[in-house]
Design an enzyme around this catalytic site. Structure first.
Site, PDB file in Angstrom:
ATOM      1  N   ALA A  88      92.990 -18.848  59.220  1.00 56.97           N
ATOM      2  CA  ALA A  88      92.248 -20.088  59.433  1.00 56.97           C
ATOM      3  C   ALA A  88      90.811 -19.671  59.728  1.00 56.97           C
ATOM      4  O   ALA A  88      90.587 -18.770  60.527  1.00 56.97           O
ATOM      5  CB  ALA A  88      92.841 -20.837  60.617  1.00 56.97           C
ATOM      6  N   SER A  90      96.665 -18.595  61.697  1.00 52.63           N
ATOM      7  CA  SER A  90      96.834 -19.654  62.693  1.00 52.63           C
ATOM      8  C   SER A  90      97.297 -20.943  62.027  1.00 52.63           C
ATOM      9  O   SER A  90      96.656 -21.435  61.102  1.00 52.63           O
ATOM     10  CB  SER A  90      95.505 -19.943  63.399  1.00 52.63           C
ATOM     11  OG  SER A  90      95.197 -18.932  64.313  1.00 52.63           O
ATOM     12  N   HIS A 135      90.852 -25.086  68.849  1.00 54.98           N
ATOM     13  CA  HIS A 135      92.049 -24.470  68.256  1.00 54.98           C
ATOM     14  C   HIS A 135      93.067 -25.507  67.789  1.00 54.98           C
ATOM     15  O   HIS A 135      93.798 -25.271  66.834  1.00 54.98           O
ATOM     16  CB  HIS A 135      92.669 -23.480  69.244  1.00 54.98           C
ATOM     17  CG  HIS A 135      93.678 -22.547  68.630  1.00 54.98           C
ATOM     18  ND1 HIS A 135      93.384 -21.751  67.537  1.00 54.98           N
ATOM     19  CD2 HIS A 135      94.977 -22.295  68.922  1.00 54.98           C
ATOM     20  CE1 HIS A 135      94.462 -21.042  67.205  1.00 54.98           C
ATOM     21  NE2 HIS A 135      95.443 -21.367  68.029  1.00 54.98           N
ATOM     22  N   HIS A 174      95.391  -9.999  67.256  1.00 53.53           N
ATOM     23  CA  HIS A 174      93.931 -10.040  67.079  1.00 53.53           C
ATOM     24  C   HIS A 174      93.263  -9.068  68.047  1.00 53.53           C
ATOM     25  O   HIS A 174      93.773  -8.832  69.151  1.00 53.53           O
ATOM     26  CB  HIS A 174      93.395 -11.451  67.361  1.00 53.53           C
ATOM     27  CG  HIS A 174      93.999 -12.533  66.531  1.00 53.53           C
ATOM     28  ND1 HIS A 174      95.186 -13.139  66.859  1.00 53.53           N
ATOM     29  CD2 HIS A 174      93.578 -13.122  65.379  1.00 53.53           C
ATOM     30  CE1 HIS A 174      95.477 -14.070  65.952  1.00 53.53           C
ATOM     31  NE2 HIS A 174      94.533 -14.075  65.039  1.00 53.53           N
ATOM     32  N   TYR A 229      90.619  -9.631  69.796  1.00 59.64           N
ATOM     33  CA  TYR A 229      90.162 -10.306  71.024  1.00 59.64           C
ATOM     34  C   TYR A 229      91.271 -10.458  72.066  1.00 59.64           C
ATOM     35  O   TYR A 229      91.010 -10.714  73.232  1.00 59.64           O
ATOM     36  CB  TYR A 229      89.523 -11.676  70.710  1.00 59.64           C
ATOM     37  CG  TYR A 229      90.464 -12.697  70.104  1.00 59.64           C
ATOM     38  CD1 TYR A 229      91.414 -13.359  70.871  1.00 59.64           C
ATOM     39  CD2 TYR A 229      90.400 -12.997  68.751  1.00 59.64           C
ATOM     40  CE1 TYR A 229      92.285 -14.284  70.312  1.00 59.64           C
ATOM     41  CE2 TYR A 229      91.265 -13.916  68.180  1.00 59.64           C
ATOM     42  CZ  TYR A 229      92.201 -14.555  68.972  1.00 59.64           C
ATOM     43  OH  TYR A 229      93.057 -15.460  68.413  1.00 59.64           O
ATOM     44  N   GLU A 230      92.533 -10.305  71.638  1.00 56.56           N
ATOM     45  CA  GLU A 230      93.638 -10.392  72.603  1.00 56.56           C
ATOM     46  C   GLU A 230      93.666  -9.162  73.511  1.00 56.56           C
ATOM     47  O   GLU A 230      94.410  -9.131  74.488  1.00 56.56           O
ATOM     48  CB  GLU A 230      94.975 -10.523  71.866  1.00 56.56           C
ATOM     49  CG  GLU A 230      95.135 -11.831  71.113  1.00 56.56           C
ATOM     50  CD  GLU A 230      96.400 -11.861  70.269  1.00 56.56           C
ATOM     51  OE1 GLU A 230      97.473 -12.064  70.850  1.00 56.56           O
ATOM     52  OE2 GLU A 230      96.314 -11.676  69.038  1.00 56.56           O
ATOM     53  N   MET A 242      88.293 -14.420  62.960  1.00 54.86           N
ATOM     54  CA  MET A 242      88.475 -13.316  63.910  1.00 54.86           C
ATOM     55  C   MET A 242      89.661 -12.416  63.558  1.00 54.86           C
ATOM     56  O   MET A 242      90.322 -11.863  64.446  1.00 54.86           O
ATOM     57  CB  MET A 242      88.686 -13.895  65.320  1.00 54.86           C
ATOM     58  CG  MET A 242      87.677 -14.972  65.720  1.00 54.86           C
ATOM     59  SD  MET A 242      88.222 -15.853  67.198  1.00 54.86           S
ATOM     60  CE  MET A 242      87.135 -17.302  67.155  1.00 54.86           C
ATOM     61  N   SER A 243      89.959 -12.299  62.266  1.00 54.98           N
ATOM     62  CA  SER A 243      91.122 -11.492  61.876  1.00 54.98           C
ATOM     63  C   SER A 243      90.927 -10.891  60.482  1.00 54.98           C
ATOM     64  O   SER A 243      89.813 -10.780  59.998  1.00 54.98           O
ATOM     65  CB  SER A 243      92.383 -12.363  61.888  1.00 54.98           C
ATOM     66  OG  SER A 243      92.367 -13.282  60.810  1.00 54.98           O
ATOM     67  N   ASN A 297      87.340 -26.053  59.781  1.00 56.55           N
ATOM     68  CA  ASN A 297      86.230 -26.887  60.276  1.00 56.55           C
ATOM     69  C   ASN A 297      84.965 -26.446  59.557  1.00 56.55           C
ATOM     70  O   ASN A 297      84.903 -25.350  59.003  1.00 56.55           O
ATOM     71  CB  ASN A 297      86.055 -26.745  61.791  1.00 56.55           C
ATOM     72  CG  ASN A 297      85.630 -25.351  62.189  1.00 56.55           C
ATOM     73  OD1 ASN A 297      86.338 -24.386  61.956  1.00 56.55           O
ATOM     74  ND2 ASN A 297      84.460 -25.240  62.751  1.00 56.55           N
ATOM     75  N   HIS A 323     100.938 -18.690  66.615  1.00 56.27           N
ATOM     76  CA  HIS A 323     101.365 -17.402  66.054  1.00 56.27           C
ATOM     77  C   HIS A 323     102.710 -17.047  66.696  1.00 56.27           C
ATOM     78  O   HIS A 323     102.757 -16.458  67.778  1.00 56.27           O
ATOM     79  CB  HIS A 323     100.339 -16.301  66.366  1.00 56.27           C
ATOM     80  CG  HIS A 323      99.086 -16.388  65.551  1.00 56.27           C
ATOM     81  ND1 HIS A 323      98.927 -15.728  64.357  1.00 56.27           N
ATOM     82  CD2 HIS A 323      97.944 -17.087  65.741  1.00 56.27           C
ATOM     83  CE1 HIS A 323      97.732 -15.996  63.848  1.00 56.27           C
ATOM     84  NE2 HIS A 323      97.107 -16.825  64.667  1.00 56.27           N
TER      85      HIS A 323
HETATM   86  C1  R1P Z   1      90.840 -19.559  66.365  1.00 61.06           C
HETATM   87  O1  R1P Z   1      91.215 -20.896  66.264  1.00 61.06           O
HETATM   88  C2  R1P Z   1      91.862 -18.633  65.794  1.00 61.06           C
HETATM   89  O2  R1P Z   1      92.109 -19.038  64.430  1.00 61.06           O
HETATM   90  C3  R1P Z   1      91.939 -17.953  63.572  1.00 61.06           C
HETATM   91  C4  R1P Z   1      90.890 -17.112  64.268  1.00 61.06           C
HETATM   92  O3  R1P Z   1      90.852 -15.781  63.791  1.00 61.06           O
HETATM   93  C5  R1P Z   1      91.313 -17.219  65.709  1.00 61.06           C
HETATM   94  O4  R1P Z   1      92.347 -16.311  66.008  1.00 61.06           O
HETATM   95  O5  R1P Z   1      93.202 -17.299  63.502  1.00 61.06           O
HETATM   96  P1  R1P Z   1      93.719 -16.425  62.269  1.00 61.06           P
HETATM   97  O6  R1P Z   1      92.566 -15.656  61.755  1.00 61.06           O
HETATM   98  O7  R1P Z   1      94.791 -15.561  62.836  1.00 61.06           O
HETATM   99  O8  R1P Z   1      94.254 -17.405  61.257  1.00 61.06           O
HETATM  100  N1  CYT Z   2      86.385 -19.911  63.524  1.00 55.08           N
HETATM  101  C1  CYT Z   2      86.554 -21.179  63.172  1.00 55.08           C
HETATM  102  N2  CYT Z   2      88.639 -19.535  63.204  1.00 55.08           N
HETATM  103  C2  CYT Z   2      87.431 -19.082  63.550  1.00 55.08           C
HETATM  104  O1  CYT Z   2      87.267 -17.906  63.890  1.00 55.08           O
HETATM  105  N3  CYT Z   2      85.499 -21.989  63.170  1.00 55.08           N
HETATM  106  C3  CYT Z   2      87.794 -21.639  62.805  1.00 55.08           C
HETATM  107  C4  CYT Z   2      88.841 -20.779  62.829  1.00 55.08           C
END
Ligand code: R1P
Ligand code: CYT
Length: 317
Positions: free
Chosen positions: A125, A38, A289, A95, A97-98, A231-232, A255, A71
């Site tokens: 991220a 991201s 986000h 992802h 979750y999509e 989440m990836s 963060n 993305h």
């Molecule tokens: C949340 O802001 C998104 O950022 C991260 C998390 O997994 C979620 O999809 O994205 P990437 O892991 O694709 O960088």
């Molecule tokens: N969580 C977070 N992605 C996440 O899954 N705090 C930032 C980015």
């Protein structure tokens, strides 16, 4: 359903053949694939202007569409650095979750394998759980907690695809020590260790999303040994390792995930909270986000330099 489709090998082969047909000779055998997290799409600037081929995911047979902001959804091919290393960049990822199956989340990884990729650099991220991490720091992953996978939501569930790898692949060596060693050397060589951004080594916890982690979940993940949460990445890494691809992975800390319970824990104290204390509680550590994307833009430049340096170091061997 999380079951891998039985014809995954045939579909990935069909897609790889299509992609190859769109590439000039010089780009047909990428050595390295780079997955952009991201806000990290700027990594695409690591490649030279020409020759360069961009294929929109929506035009590639069998490819999942990218639905997340930040993305782009382009498969980009080009050459990196003075040694002109052929690379493939996934600008945008699918992802879980999509709503994609695990099979689709990891489909691009398998296509990369079939195109001849031997090393994959995966970026993301992530929320920082380790109290020593600051926003903007980069974490070179050395392990993961696959929370979904431990209960069976796993990209290798289903009949094993022998063409890619074995039924029971080890993951104890998933995060290539030699590539990590090169990363730390490259960081130093570039003088990035003199900057405000730090490079750490840490453990990534993969969660399903799309809601961000709660305070209690952050505390739980920290106790379990995680340094960052996202989440990836983990499904892609498992499928890459299954197919014998070397892996290097980076998280950008976007963060500081909140570990503090945030309430005073008893009725008496809660009743006496002032308005400003309530507001502070409301905003403390609330992930969003936009903040994730903003952190990415800045850091992508350092990540680009780092990736370039690692690639030229690899070439020298
Ligand atoms: C949340 O802001 C998104 O950022 C991260 C998390 O997994 C979620 O999809 O994205 P990437 O892991 O694709 O960088
Ligand atoms: N969580 C977070 N992605 C996440 O899954 N705090 C930032 C980015």
């Amino acid at each position: 359903d999380t079951l891998a489709a039985p014809n995954a090998y045939a579909r990935a082969s069909e897609t790889a053949a299509y992609v190859r047909s769109k590439l000039p000779e010089a780009l047909q055998k990428p050595k390295v694939a780079i997955v952009c997290g991201s806000g990290l799409g700027g990594l695409v600037d690591t490649i030279d202007a020409e020759p360069k081929v961009e294929l929109a995911y929506s035009t590639i047979p069998n490819f999942p569409r990218s639905t997340v902001q930040g993305h782009a959804g382009n498969f980009v091919f080009g050459l990196i650095g003075p040694q002109k290393t052929p690379v493939a960049l996934l600008v945008g990822r699918a992802h879980f979750y999509e709503g994609h199956t695990m099979d689709l989340v990891t489909f691009a990884t398998r296509v990369c394998k079939l195109l001849g990729v031997g090393t994959m650099i995966v970026t993301n991220a992530a929320g920082g759980l380790n109290e020593n991490y600051e926003v903007g720091d980069i974490v070179c992953l050395n392990d993961h907690l696959n929370l979904a996978g431990l209960v069976g939501i796993h990209p290798l569930r289903g009949p094993n695809i022998d063409e890619f790898g074995v039924r029971f692949p080890p993951l104890s060596d998933a995060y290539d020590l030699d590539l990590r060693r090169r990363t730390h050397k490259a960081w130093k060589k570039l003088g990035l260790d003199q900057q405000k951004r730090k490079l750490h080594e840490g453990v990534y916890a993969f969660v399903g999303g799309p809601s961000y982690e709660t305070r209690a979940e952050c505390r739980m993940l920290r106790i379990l040994g995680a340094d960052v949460v996202g989440m990836s990445t983990v499904p892609e890494i498992i499928v890459a390792r299954h197919a014998g691809v070397r892996v290097l992975a980076f998280s950008l800390v976007t963060n500081k995930a909140v570990l503090d319970a945030g309430s005073r824990g008893n009725d008496e104290a809660i009743q006496t909270l002032s308005k400003s204390e309530l507001n502070e509680h409301l905003n403390q550590g609330k992930a969003n986000h936009q903040e994730v994307l903003d952190a990415g833009r800045e850091a992508a430049k350092d990540m680009q330099a780092l990736v370039k340096q690692i690639l030229s170091d690899l070439h020298e061997d």
